[in-house]
Design a protein around this motif. Structure first.
Motif, PDB file in Angstrom:
ATOM      1  N   PHE A  15       0.795  -1.228   0.000  1.00 41.31           N
ATOM      2  CA  PHE A  15       0.000   0.000   0.000  1.00 41.31           C
ATOM      3  C   PHE A  15       0.828   1.279   0.000  1.00 41.31           C
ATOM      4  O   PHE A  15       0.296   2.367  -0.171  1.00 41.31           O
ATOM      5  CB  PHE A  15      -0.982  -0.008   1.178  1.00 41.31           C
ATOM      6  N   TRP A  24      -6.117  -0.943   5.996  1.00 40.81           N
ATOM      7  CA  TRP A  24      -6.504  -2.200   5.349  1.00 40.81           C
ATOM      8  C   TRP A  24      -6.471  -3.362   6.337  1.00 40.81           C
ATOM      9  O   TRP A  24      -7.369  -4.195   6.355  1.00 40.81           O
ATOM     10  CB  TRP A  24      -5.599  -2.498   4.148  1.00 40.81           C
ATOM     11  N   ARG A  29     -13.061  -7.550   6.437  1.00 42.00           N
ATOM     12  CA  ARG A  29     -13.030  -7.825   4.996  1.00 42.00           C
ATOM     13  C   ARG A  29     -13.887  -9.040   4.673  1.00 42.00           C
ATOM     14  O   ARG A  29     -13.825 -10.065   5.370  1.00 42.00           O
ATOM     15  CB  ARG A  29     -11.596  -8.113   4.531  1.00 42.00           C
TER      16      ARG A  29
END
Length: 63
Positions: A15, A24, A29
């Motif tokens: 990233f 993240w 997720r």
């Protein structure tokens, strides 16, 4: 082995910054069945799973 540190380092590489990596890593997720990446890296199997997702992101296969 400290899987959390290993995955943190890889996420920073993918990233481009520690801040983006932390976002993240700490958000639930779908790919991890609603868990965060950090929750998944508590064992080697989870580490490999998260590492695989980061590898796919790095190579343009976003999931």
């Amino acid at each position: 082995m400290n899987f959390e540190k290993l995955i943190q380092h890889q996420a920073e590489q993918v990233f481009g910054s520690k801040a983006k990596a932390n976002i993240w890593l700490s958000q639930p997720r779908t790919v991890f069945s609603g868990a965060t990446a950090l929750e998944c890296v508590r064992d080697e199997a989870g580490y490999r799973r998260v590492r695989g997702v980061l590898d796919r992101i790095e190579h343009g296969f976003v999931s």
